[in-house]
Structure formats: C-alpha cells, structure tokens
Motif scaffolding. Sequence first.
Motif, mmCIF file in Angstrom:
data_model
loop_
_atom_site.group_PDB
_atom_site.id
_atom_site.type_symbol
_atom_site.label_atom_id
_atom_site.label_comp_id
_atom_site.label_asym_id
_atom_site.label_seq_id
_atom_site.Cartn_x
_atom_site.Cartn_y
_atom_site.Cartn_z
ATOM 1 N N GLU A 276 0.824 -1.206 0.000
ATOM 2 C CA GLU A 276 0.000 0.000 0.000
ATOM 3 C C GLU A 276 0.861 1.260 0.000
ATOM 4 O O GLU A 276 0.567 2.239 -0.697
ATOM 5 C CB GLU A 276 -0.924 -0.003 1.210
ATOM 6 C CG GLU A 276 -1.784 1.252 1.359
ATOM 7 C CD GLU A 276 -2.765 1.455 0.214
ATOM 8 O OE1 GLU A 276 -3.199 2.614 0.015
ATOM 9 O OE2 GLU A 276 -3.086 0.467 -0.484
ATOM 10 N N LYS B 106 2.435 1.858 -3.362
ATOM 11 C CA LYS B 106 1.396 2.379 -4.265
ATOM 12 C C LYS B 106 1.193 3.872 -4.043
ATOM 13 O O LYS B 106 1.106 4.652 -5.005
ATOM 14 C CB LYS B 106 0.096 1.621 -4.026
ATOM 15 C CG LYS B 106 -1.087 2.155 -4.823
ATOM 16 C CD LYS B 106 -2.367 1.429 -4.440
ATOM 17 C CE LYS B 106 -3.578 2.082 -5.105
ATOM 18 N NZ LYS B 106 -4.851 1.415 -4.679
ATOM 19 N N ARG B 107 1.126 4.285 -2.773
ATOM 20 C CA ARG B 107 0.939 5.716 -2.469
ATOM 21 C C ARG B 107 2.120 6.543 -2.979
ATOM 22 O O ARG B 107 1.927 7.645 -3.513
ATOM 23 C CB ARG B 107 0.795 5.904 -0.957
ATOM 24 C CG ARG B 107 -0.416 5.245 -0.337
ATOM 25 C CD ARG B 107 -1.661 6.091 -0.486
ATOM 26 N NE ARG B 107 -2.744 5.533 0.311
ATOM 27 C CZ ARG B 107 -3.015 5.881 1.573
ATOM 28 N NH1 ARG B 107 -2.262 6.793 2.173
ATOM 29 N NH2 ARG B 107 -4.022 5.344 2.217
#
Length: 364
Positions: free
Chosen positions: A74, A77-78
């Motif tokens: 995550e 991805k950010r």
Amino acid sequence: MTAADARRRDPRVDVLRGLALLVIFLDHIPNNAPALVTPHNLGFSDAAELFVLFAGYSAMAAYGGLFRRSGTAETLKRIALRCLRIYAFQAALLLATLFIVRAWMELTGLVPRFGVAPLLQMGLWSGLLRGLLLNALPNYLDILPLYIVLLAAFPILYAGMRRNAWAVLGLSALVWVLANLNPSLNLPNAAADDGWYFNPFAWQFLFAIGMALAAVTTAGTGLLPRRGWLAAACWIYLAVSLAQAAPWAAWGLPDLSPFAMAPPDKGRVAPLRLVHVLALTYLLFSSGHIHRLAMHPRLWPLEACGRHSLEVFALGCMAALIGRIVYRTFGPTWPLQTAVNAVGLFAMIALARALDRRMRSRRA
C-alpha cells in the motif's frame, strides 16, 4: 512539549517550507529587488536546500508511518501515485511555459533569456517531447524532477535506515562526495552541457538528512539536543557566511567580505552550502521558541503554503514566468516590481488558504 505533541504534523516544517516557496518565487525573477534580501544573499545556502531537506523530513513523517500501518504494498502504491502526480504538475508547467513563451516571442519579437530558451531552439514539439522525458530540463523547472527521483528512492533509503541509519547516511555522504569530486556523475540534460542543474547524486544527501532529522525529532520531544558550544559555532558560521555572501554594493554599503572567493556551487551542494544549511537547521530544530512561534495563528498562511506545497509551487512558477516576461518586455520598473511581487505572493497565499479550507471541509 511532549512526545505525543511531536508526533503530530510538525508546524515548523510547514511554516518554513511555505516561506521557502514564497522566497523561491521571488528568486525566480531576475532583477527583482526583493530578492536582494532573500536567503541566497544572506548566506551560502538558500531556500532550495531547505525545500529538499524538508521534503525528506515530510516523506519520512508521512510514508515511514504508512509502511508500519498499511504495509509495504500500500505504501509503495501511495509513493508511486505521488510521483505520478508530481510528474503531471511538471508536464503541465512545461507545456504551459513553452506555449506562453512561444506566444510572447511571436507577439513581441523578443528572444527569451531565461528558462525554456534551449528547448525552443530544439523546436517547440521536439523540445516539449524531450522535456516530458526529463531529458531536457529548463531553468526554473528543474526542481520537481529532482523531487520525483528522490521520492522514488525513498523506499530504499527507508529500508536501510530501519536497519542502520548511520550506515545509510554514511553511504549517502559518500555519493555526495563523489558527485562533488566528479562532475560527470550526473543525469544527462540536453538543455545544458553539464547535466541536471540539481544533481540528484549530490542533493540526495540533503533528502537523507531530512529523513534522519524526522526520525530523531518524532521519536523524542521534537527537538534536537541543545548544546551551547554547538549553537555558538553555528551562529559564528552563519555570520561569516552573511559577510561573505551579502551583495554589499547593491545594498549601498562597503564590502565586508572577509575572503575573495567564488560563490560555492549550488548544483552539487558544495561543502560550504551544506554546512550552512545544516547549521541553520540545527538552530531551528533545537529551539523550543521556534517551535512555539511556528504555531502562532498569524503564521497560518505560511503553514498552509507548506501544507499544499506542490500546488503553491506550481502557481509560483507561473507567476514568476509572468514576472520574467513583464520585466523583459517593459523593464523592471518600481511600479511593475511592486505589482508583480504583490500579486504573485497574494495569489500563492490565497490558493493555499482555499485548498486548506477545502481540505478541512472534506474532513468535516
């Protein structure tokens, strides 16, 4: 100030970064009178060094915690989405700048002395393509590409710092030394013979220092340990730097420079510049008075600028471009300088406040 307070968003970073953005706008307009009293005339380093150091600090504060809370996938991805957003702003700025300058050239018949001139000499579409590929970086539009590279490297730096922060800082320092000893250690730039002006192999050291600063301050009280002898040494160095770098003739004062020397190289963060920004950072982050001052309500406009740094920086770039065009066309008269600087600064602060209100309304 308690450890719980320190773990909140640090107001010093946003206030100082917001101030740096306003200063960058003033500095990006040649022959601009207010730039005579901005940091690049008050010492060896300037707002760019603080901006990159605070970029490392903010990345560590934001994504370091996200790695722990949301996991690796995550967070990566950010970070990738943030890099893409920064690139989108860079592409939009480049496109707007090329077409505005091209239209100005056709209307006035004047030739630009700034920024995108090398790209226009390649041909509008060829220059645009090479600029979008980050192969040709014009002056005044070269700091966001550096930010993209540094942010993309953040996961590697973070993984290393979790194991041994001193080893990462040592390796980062070694790369900085090599970049200063060997100018060819750089990324290619078709708009300049010597590569990227902000050499990523040198500037990554400031980014890593900012990351380490965030790790130290957020883990404790938010302050660096205050040592009287070290603070005194920092003040002495800043005073000598001021005497050396100040434009005494432009201020109408006798020259007080203690040495005859060329300004230290900015593109590779020369040692004198590095020590200067580190001395300034130590004084700022070891002072409880500075932390309390940063929370003053009257500094909220600066804090808002720092909180929405990408949007404010982009608007500042466009405002500075208009300023350069106006000065080049009509001359830097006092009425024009007053109007250009007042409108630019007001627009940047107004945008930050509008974005801040929107962000708060969404949270509400």
